[in-house]
Design a protein around this motif. Structure first.
Motif, PDB file in Angstrom:
ATOM      1  N   VAL A   1      -8.831   3.256   4.264  1.00 48.23           N
ATOM      2  CA  VAL A   1      -7.496   2.744   4.349  1.00 48.23           C
ATOM      3  C   VAL A   1      -6.981   2.484   5.954  1.00 48.23           C
ATOM      4  O   VAL A   1      -6.916   1.509   6.515  1.00 48.23           O
TER       5      VAL A   1
ATOM      6  N   TRP B   1       0.794  -1.439  -0.242  1.00 47.78           N
ATOM      7  CA  TRP B   1      -0.043   0.550   0.107  1.00 47.78           C
ATOM      8  C   TRP B   1       1.090   1.400  -0.327  1.00 47.78           C
ATOM      9  O   TRP B   1       2.139   0.938   0.488  1.00 47.78           O
TER      10      TRP B   1
ATOM     11  N   GLN C   1      -7.314   8.125   0.535  1.00 49.50           N
ATOM     12  CA  GLN C   1      -7.660   7.218   1.232  1.00 49.50           C
ATOM     13  C   GLN C   1      -8.140   6.721   2.705  1.00 49.50           C
ATOM     14  O   GLN C   1      -7.512   6.092   3.345  1.00 49.50           O
TER      15      GLN C   1
END
Length: 458
Positions: free
Chosen positions: A350, A341, A347
């Protein structure tokens, strides 16, 4: 209100106030004091001092001062750490970390001793089983205490959210976040602005005040152990006297099963150290800013608390092997995902998914490793749990010790390797147990594995 129950509430809320401050500070150390790795170095020193403290200090201090004043004095050690953060340097933070580490073990030992004596005292008066009342008292304590991780982190995020100098992080700077971190001060190099001194001092002032309130609560409202309970206190402490505890801890290593569990116990410290020392700095602070650290750690604390309660109950149905397998798969998936990642502010969800999954795994490690120790070493619990605290603390020392020396991807590979080896050794323990008692199902959980097993860390 019955006096013993009142004392349980006093200790519980005293610890809540104290660890609201300490828990919030621990989560911020790697981000707040990132210059030359001061923050994580202080945590490594802290857990090293805790190892020494757990071996030598608790019995001596409790015998000399009694439970109430041992708790009071140990709490002052935590306040010293908060004060050391006001002017953080190698000459202030390292000594106060040592002081906190030395006070940590006596604090928890005195708390366990006090609640055990209070439980036995009430059980004798009420004509009930001492074990049942002690379990009830510890249940109340941890119900209140566990929420400290939420409040401490919430305070830090709310205060740092007031910063007026937030800046947008460029794509070039985001390249230094995550698995291939640039091994530099992320709060400065990535454009994630460091909070102003006034905000930092405000936060530290609140944390220090919270610690002072905890001490005052204990001093004013906690009753001393009565003279007719002195013999009970003496009996408890005699089982953990200075040399007997020290020698029993290392004699216990003659047990093959204990040696096989060392790596798994260390992994428990390594994985917690990675989340609070590395994930918060190189992923959260680097890509989002320090004001998100508290929110992310709230997510971890909440999931850990809920899942600890859940897995503690369902282990009777599923057995511990299935839960260990779930934790292994979850942690392995997280580690591989973190290796792949590239964190980006867009994001946002996440950043919270990882600590939530990590919290699920951590809940299994905490409840099931503790339970495993209680079941395997039922006749030598004190020595077994001394080993548990020793090797888990050693895991913390290593995790924080190499935090500024190695890049994140190397730490993740180390975590993955240790996890795999831990599971192989755990499998060997289950094999030895099955071999030693063929045809007898291995117990999945004990009703009472002892009050010390419920501690997480510090």
């Amino acid at each position: 209100m019955e006096r013993n129950f009142k004392n349980v509430l006093v200790i519980s809320f005293g610890f809540l106030l104290l660890f609201t401050a300490y828990g919030g500070l621990q989560s911020l150390q790697s981000s707040l004091h990132s210059e030359e790795g001061l923050g994580v170095a202080s945590l490594s020193v802290l857990y090293a001092a805790l190892i020494l403290s757990s071996m030598f200090l608790p019995p001596m201090l409790i015998k000399k001062l009694g439970c109430k004043w041992t708790i009071t004095g140990s709490m002052c050690c935590y306040i010293a750490f908060s004060l050391g953060n006001f002017h953080a340097s190698w000459y202030t933070l390292i000594p106060t970390s040592v002081i906190l580490g030395l006070g940590g073990a006596p604090l928890w030992s005195a708390k366990c001793t006090y609640l055990t004596i209070a439980g036995n005292s009430y059980a004798e008066k009420a004509g009930k089983k001492g074990k049942d009342i002690i379990n009830q008292y510890f249940g109340i304590f941890f119900l209140i205490f566990q929420s400290s991780g939420i409040w401490g982190n919430l305070i830090s995020s709310l205060i740092f959210s007031q910063a007026s100098n937030k800046v947008e992080i460029s794509e070039a700077n985001l390249a230094c976040c995550g698995v291939y971190d640039c091994m530099t001060d992320t709060t400065n190099t990535t454009g994630s602005a460091e909070p102003s001194k006034s905000l930092i001092y405000t936060l530290l002032g609140i944390y220090t005040a919270s610690g002072v309130l905890a001490v005052l609560l204990i001093v004013i409202f906690l009753d001393q152990i009565k003279s007719d309970q002195a013999e009970t206190e003496k009996e408890i402490l005699e089982t953990s006297s200075f040399w007997s505890t020290f020698l029993a801890t290392f004699r216990h290593l003659k047990d093959k099963r204990q040696c096989l569990l060392i790596l798994l116990t260390m992994y428990s410290g390594l994985e917690q150290g990675f989340l609070s020392g590395d994930y918060t700095k190189t992923y959260v602070t680097c890509a989002l800013g320090i004001h998100y650290v508290g929110y992310v750690m709230i997510c971890f604390s909440a999931v850990t608390s809920l899942c600890s309660l859940l897995f503690g109950n369902i282990s009777k149905l599923t057995g511990r092997k299935l839960l260990f397998a779930l934790a292994t798969v979850t942690n392995t998936t997280c580690i591989i995902a973190l290796l792949l990642w590239k964190p980006h502010p867009k994001q946002l969800a996440v950043f919270f998914i990882f600590p939530a999954l990590w919290g699920l795994s951590d809940a299994i490690w905490q409840t099931q490793i503790n339970g495993l120790y209680g079941i395997l070493f039922e006749k030598h619990k004190e020595a077994a749990f001394a080993n548990y605290r020793l090797w888990e603390s050693f895991g913390f020392v290593i995790a924080f010790g190499y935090s500024t020396v190695l890049q994140v991807y190397i730490k993740l590979y180390i975590l993955l390797s240790v996890l795999v080896l831990s599971m192989v050794m755990y499998g060997a323990v289950e094999y030895l147990e099955a071999k030693s008692s063929p045809g007898t199902p291995i117990a999945t959980e004990k009703e009472n594995v002892g009050p010390l097993t419920q501690e997480k860390h510090m």
